[in-house]
Design a protein around this motif. Sequence first.
Motif, short mmCIF file in Angstrom:
data_model
loop_
_atom_site.label_atom_id
_atom_site.label_comp_id
_atom_site.label_asym_id
_atom_site.label_seq_id
_atom_site.Cartn_x
_atom_site.Cartn_y
_atom_site.Cartn_z
N GLU A 108 0.83 -1.20 0.00
CA GLU A 108 0.00 0.00 0.00
C GLU A 108 0.87 1.26 0.00
O GLU A 108 0.64 2.22 0.73
N ILE A 109 1.91 1.22 -0.84
CA ILE A 109 2.79 2.36 -1.04
C ILE A 109 2.82 2.68 -2.53
O ILE A 109 2.42 1.87 -3.37
N ILE A 110 3.29 3.88 -2.86
CA ILE A 110 3.49 4.25 -4.26
C ILE A 110 4.97 4.52 -4.47
O ILE A 110 5.67 4.97 -3.56
N LEU A 111 5.44 4.25 -5.69
CA LEU A 111 6.85 4.46 -5.98
C LEU A 111 7.05 4.67 -7.48
O LEU A 111 6.24 4.21 -8.29
N PRO A 112 8.14 5.36 -7.86
CA PRO A 112 8.44 5.54 -9.28
C PRO A 112 9.14 4.30 -9.83
O PRO A 112 10.12 3.83 -9.26
N ALA A 113 8.62 3.76 -10.92
CA ALA A 113 9.14 2.51 -11.47
C ALA A 113 9.56 2.71 -12.93
O ALA A 113 8.75 3.16 -13.74
N ARG A 114 10.81 2.38 -13.23
CA ARG A 114 11.32 2.51 -14.60
C ARG A 114 11.05 1.22 -15.37
O ARG A 114 11.52 0.15 -15.00
N VAL A 115 10.28 1.34 -16.42
CA VAL A 115 9.85 0.18 -17.21
C VAL A 115 11.04 -0.39 -17.98
O VAL A 115 11.76 0.35 -18.66
N ILE A 116 11.25 -1.72 -17.89
CA ILE A 116 12.37 -2.35 -18.60
C ILE A 116 11.94 -3.54 -19.46
O ILE A 116 12.74 -4.07 -20.23
N GLY A 117 10.70 -3.99 -19.34
CA GLY A 117 10.25 -5.14 -20.13
C GLY A 117 8.94 -5.67 -19.60
O GLY A 117 8.20 -4.96 -18.90
N GLY A 118 8.63 -6.92 -19.95
CA GLY A 118 7.38 -7.48 -19.47
C GLY A 118 7.19 -8.93 -19.89
O GLY A 118 7.98 -9.49 -20.66
N LEU A 119 6.13 -9.51 -19.36
CA LEU A 119 5.72 -10.88 -19.70
C LEU A 119 4.38 -10.83 -20.40
O LEU A 119 3.43 -10.21 -19.89
N GLN A 120 4.29 -11.46 -21.56
CA GLN A 120 3.01 -11.56 -22.25
C GLN A 120 2.29 -12.79 -21.71
O GLN A 120 2.59 -13.92 -22.08
N ALA A 121 1.36 -12.55 -20.81
CA ALA A 121 0.65 -13.63 -20.13
C ALA A 121 -0.81 -13.66 -20.57
O ALA A 121 -1.41 -12.63 -20.89
#
Length: 203
Positions: A108-121
């Motif tokens: 239940e916190i917020i944070l800045p996240a740098r996108v680096i990739g992902g999973l196609q699920a």
Amino acid sequence: MGFPDPFYRWRPHPWHGLGPGEDAPSVVLAYIELTPFDYVKYEVDKSTGYLRVDRPQRSSSQPPTLYGFVPQTYCGNRVGAMNPHADRGDHDPLDICVLTERPINRAEIILPARVIGGLQATDHGEADDKIIAVLDNDAVMKGVRDLKHLPSPLVERLRHYFLTYKMVPGEDSLMTIEKVYDREHAMRVVEASLADYDETFGK
């Protein structure tokens, strides 16, 4: 004495009241629902915005990273169309996994996240992408700009978790992960989810 600007007299809804981040889709705001220390699945209640207990985990598996979603995103027609194995999006906010060097044991916190990739699920025929990101102001993760910069066992750990965390003994799993994709594709998924949100809920 006046209130600071901006100031929320009432707590904003994590999905609809917070923004996706000024630098989206490259750096997004992540709202964290689960930590690597949780044996219980928590998720935001869509009506109230409070974190609720969804279910205890059936197995001993724990999320390998911080896990949550990007506010004001929606997996609708555009996100669904990016997955050739899905019939539609899953009608939820876009999931995100955030890697950090230091352990964070609070949700239940917020944070800045740098996108680096992902999973196609795909889950029960619905696109259920998992964006992979790193904490943007993490000094140890500073050089991680794409999924290829991560050790491959970390990515495999994420794949294994999502393929198994819903498994029920004696039943076939309907969760599949078709591919792992890079930063550029991940940012397109984020953009699609932002457009799906605007179309569904309005700007």
